[in-house]
Scaffold this motif. Structure first.
Motif, PDB file in Angstrom:
ATOM      1  N   GLY A 182      41.147  91.205 -22.962  1.00  0.00           N
ATOM      2  CA  GLY A 182      41.051  92.633 -22.734  1.00  0.00           C
ATOM      3  C   GLY A 182      40.364  93.402 -23.840  1.00  0.00           C
ATOM      4  N   GLY A 183      39.942  92.737 -24.919  1.00  0.00           N
ATOM      5  CA  GLY A 183      39.392  93.444 -26.074  1.00  0.00           C
ATOM      6  C   GLY A 183      37.970  93.088 -26.422  1.00  0.00           C
ATOM      7  N   ASN A 184      37.206  92.575 -25.454  1.00  0.00           N
ATOM      8  CA  ASN A 184      35.834  92.144 -25.709  1.00  0.00           C
ATOM      9  C   ASN A 184      34.870  92.914 -24.807  1.00  0.00           C
ATOM     10  N   SER A 185      34.961  94.242 -24.859  1.00  0.00           N
ATOM     11  CA  SER A 185      34.141  95.083 -23.988  1.00  0.00           C
ATOM     12  C   SER A 185      32.765  95.354 -24.571  1.00  0.00           C
ATOM     13  N   GLY A 186      32.621  95.229 -25.894  1.00  0.00           N
ATOM     14  CA  GLY A 186      31.387  95.585 -26.559  1.00  0.00           C
ATOM     15  C   GLY A 186      31.371  97.017 -27.047  1.00  0.00           C
ATOM     16  N   ASN A 187      32.386  97.795 -26.694  1.00  0.00           N
ATOM     17  CA  ASN A 187      32.501  99.171 -27.165  1.00  0.00           C
ATOM     18  C   ASN A 187      33.384  99.180 -28.403  1.00  0.00           C
ATOM     19  N   PHE A 192      38.219  98.135 -31.090  1.00  0.00           N
ATOM     20  CA  PHE A 192      38.948  98.363 -32.333  1.00  0.00           C
ATOM     21  C   PHE A 192      40.401  98.708 -32.050  1.00  0.00           C
ATOM     22  N   TYR A 193      40.636  99.511 -31.019  1.00  0.00           N
ATOM     23  CA  TYR A 193      41.998  99.905 -30.682  1.00  0.00           C
ATOM     24  C   TYR A 193      42.767  98.761 -30.019  1.00  0.00           C
ATOM     25  N   ILE A 194      42.201  98.150 -29.005  1.00  0.00           N
ATOM     26  CA  ILE A 194      42.894  97.103 -28.250  1.00  0.00           C
ATOM     27  C   ILE A 194      43.097  95.849 -29.091  1.00  0.00           C
ATOM     28  N   GLY A 195      42.099  95.514 -29.892  1.00  0.00           N
ATOM     29  CA  GLY A 195      42.147  94.285 -30.675  1.00  0.00           C
ATOM     30  C   GLY A 195      41.214  93.249 -30.092  1.00  0.00           C
ATOM     31  N   ARG A 196      40.208  92.867 -30.863  1.00  0.00           N
ATOM     32  CA  ARG A 196      39.175  91.963 -30.347  1.00  0.00           C
ATOM     33  C   ARG A 196      39.600  90.502 -30.457  1.00  0.00           C
ATOM     34  N   GLU A 197      40.116  90.112 -31.611  1.00  0.00           N
ATOM     35  CA  GLU A 197      40.534  88.708 -31.784  1.00  0.00           C
ATOM     36  C   GLU A 197      41.969  88.533 -31.322  1.00  0.00           C
ATOM     37  N   LEU A 198      42.226  87.431 -30.609  1.00  0.00           N
ATOM     38  CA  LEU A 198      43.555  87.196 -30.058  1.00  0.00           C
ATOM     39  C   LEU A 198      44.577  86.871 -31.141  1.00  0.00           C
ATOM     40  N   ASN A 199      44.214  85.970 -32.039  1.00  0.00           N
ATOM     41  CA  ASN A 199      45.161  85.520 -33.063  1.00  0.00           C
ATOM     42  C   ASN A 199      44.511  85.489 -34.443  1.00  0.00           C
ATOM     43  N   PRO A 200      44.249  86.633 -35.056  1.00  0.00           N
ATOM     44  CA  PRO A 200      43.671  86.606 -36.406  1.00  0.00           C
ATOM     45  C   PRO A 200      44.629  85.935 -37.383  1.00  0.00           C
ATOM     46  N   SER A 201      44.092  85.013 -38.164  1.00  0.00           N
ATOM     47  CA  SER A 201      44.937  84.227 -39.070  1.00  0.00           C
ATOM     48  C   SER A 201      44.213  83.990 -40.381  1.00  0.00           C
ATOM     49  N   ILE A 202      45.002  83.797 -41.426  1.00  0.00           N
ATOM     50  CA  ILE A 202      44.500  83.339 -42.720  1.00  0.00           C
ATOM     51  C   ILE A 202      45.225  82.032 -43.009  1.00  0.00           C
ATOM     52  N   GLY A 203      44.570  80.919 -42.721  1.00  0.00           N
ATOM     53  CA  GLY A 203      45.250  79.633 -42.810  1.00  0.00           C
ATOM     54  C   GLY A 203      46.340  79.564 -41.753  1.00  0.00           C
ATOM     55  N   SER A 204      47.549  79.260 -42.171  1.00  0.00           N
ATOM     56  CA  SER A 204      48.680  79.193 -41.240  1.00  0.00           C
ATOM     57  C   SER A 204      49.379  80.540 -41.084  1.00  0.00           C
ATOM     58  N   PHE A 205      48.887  81.555 -41.783  1.00  0.00           N
ATOM     59  CA  PHE A 205      49.476  82.884 -41.738  1.00  0.00           C
ATOM     60  C   PHE A 205      48.910  83.645 -40.548  1.00  0.00           C
ATOM     61  N   ASP A 206      49.737  83.853 -39.527  1.00  0.00           N
ATOM     62  CA  ASP A 206      49.310  84.563 -38.322  1.00  0.00           C
ATOM     63  C   ASP A 206      49.583  86.047 -38.499  1.00  0.00           C
TER      64      ASP A 206
END
Length: 437
Positions: A182-187, A192-206
């Motif tokens: 739902g967050g890959n509209s190109g707008n 930015f509001y909905i969230g583009r990446e599903l699971n942003p992580s830094i290593g094992s830190f979700d």
């Protein structure tokens, strides 16, 4: 070339909007921080009451204030910001250091499953232990700083929300990222509001699951304690805290503790499964939850109300009813999803091979846990009495939020199950409140 084609298949363009599209999400992105501040200035000692006694004069005062550069500077508090950063760092370190089991989430579109470290409840207990030690050693006045620096803490949490949403949005353009459907509209505004990446992580830190349960939710409980300490200082000691404040403390801290204790249940929710991590979740988790949901406790800090045993008992009954519905409904769902069925719940198998429950709480309505949530929200506001509607904002907001969430969930299920969902709706016609809605 092949990898790019696979990426496009896994990350299709979003072709439909929620929240009225970019204009709606822009309005909410501005409106949520504004309303967080507004709920303070419309219900506080600094403005003279809840609401201020002369609304027309108050409107004039607001106009003059926001046109004054010193008023805007007053939203910033360096000490509050440093304390907030320290609090967030404490939560991260606790996640890394405290022991915890590893739990698998729902399988992703890639066929992989993320693993999550479970120690939010341990973090909560550690935070409560440190807080209790400070209050016992130095007295309740040592923990009133959240009440004293409220606006500065709100500003710090909003800035942290903007920073995280921006960082996650930029990082989502790296190759190999799994995007939210739902967050890959190109707008930019919408994504930015909905969230583009599903699971942003830094290593094992979700990032998403961490923010969902730890910094904001635990801070909510600590804010309530700070409000009780403020009241205790004014009334001559902890032994003089009002029964209304004790009720709010008990209800909300129990709710927070219950959510953290049942941490694995969050990994089957819409927030984790389908929503990306954008400003919607970051500002909701970090600013809205702790500083709006604690409104009742903040009100009682400067408007002390004694309820008496009869009213206390009635409010307890309301809260216990809501909690029973909420917990038993969620328990049925989690048991069923994990292959257990101790209540012998009935279900039918969809063409996808999955099952939908048609008895128990989930046979009475499609979202019985939301009903429990709304009843508890009412119980949290009742201790504030009926002198102001502002302390009931949470009940109204939460009901609207859950109805909107129910509609989003039903729409997703309609796409997911097709004709089977229509069959299910005939078997379970009520959305939240049995026989009413």
């Amino acid at each position: 070339m092949a990898s790019k084609e696979v990426s496009k298949e896994l990350n299709p363009r979003t072709t439909s909007y929620e929240f009225l599209g970019p204009p709606g999400t822009l309005l909410i992105s501005i409106g949520v921080p504004f309303l967080t501040y507004a709920l303070y200035f419309s219900c506080s000692e600094t403005t003279g009451g809840c609401p201020p006694p002369n609304f027309a004069t108050w409107q004039d005062a607001v106009t003059r204030a926001v046109s004054d550069v010193n008023w805007w500077k007053g939203l910033w508090d360096t000490q509050a910001s440093l304390i907030y950063l320290g609090w967030y760092a404490f939560c991260v370190v606790a996640w890394a250091v405290l022991p915890g089991d590893s739990v698998e989430g729902v399988p992703l579109r890639t066929g992989e499953t993320k693993k999550y470290k479970i120690n939010a409840f341990s973090t909560f207990l550690l935070a409560l232990g440190i807080t209790t030690g400070i209050i016992v050693r130095y007295g309740p006045e040592a923990f009133t700083f959240i009440y004293d620096r409220w606006v500065g803490f709100v500003t710090a949490s909003i800035l942290m929300s903007v920073f995280q949403a921006t960082a996650c949005y930029i990082a989502s353009f790296q190759q190999g990222k799994l995007l939210a459907l739902g967050g890959n509209s190109g707008n930019f505004i919408y994504d930015f509001y909905i969230g583009r990446e599903l699971n942003p992580s830094i290593g094992s830190f979700d990032v998403k699951s961490f923010n969902e349960l730890r910094p904001g939710l635990i801070l909510w409980a600590l804010i309530d304690i700070s409000m009780a300490c403020e009241q205790a200082v004014r009334r001559g000691g902890l032994q003089n805290i009002t029964d209304s404040m004790w009720l709010v403390l008990a209800f909300q801290i129990w709710y927070v503790g219950d959510a953290l204790y049942n941490e694995p249940a969050i990994f089957t929710t819409m927030d984790i499964i389908s929503d990306g991590f954008g400003f919607m979740l970051s500002v909701g988790d970090l600013a809205w939850v702790p500083f709006v949901y604690s409104l009742q406790a903040r009100y009682l800090a400067f408007n002390q109300i004694e309820l008496g045993p009869v009213n206390v008992a009635l409010i307890l009954l309301v809260n216990m009813t809501g909690y029973y519905i909420f917990r038993s409904a969620n328990g049925e769902k989690n048991d069923f999803r994990n292959g257990r069925n101790p209540k012998n719940l009935q279900s039918f198998t969809t063409q996808r091979g999955t099952k939908l429950i048609t008895s128990g709480w989930w046979g009475r309505s499609r979202h019985p846990n939301y009903l429990g949530d709304i009843i508890m929200a009412l119980a949290w506001s009742l201790p504030t009495g009926f002198n102001t509607p502002i302390t009931y904002f949470y009940v109204i907001y939460f009901a609207v939020l859950l109805i909107h969430r129910q509609r989003r969930d039903d729409e997703n299920c309609e796409h997911k199950y097709g004709e089977d969902w229509e069959k299910y709706k005939k078997m379970v016609p009520y959305r939240i409140i049995p026989y009413i809605y």
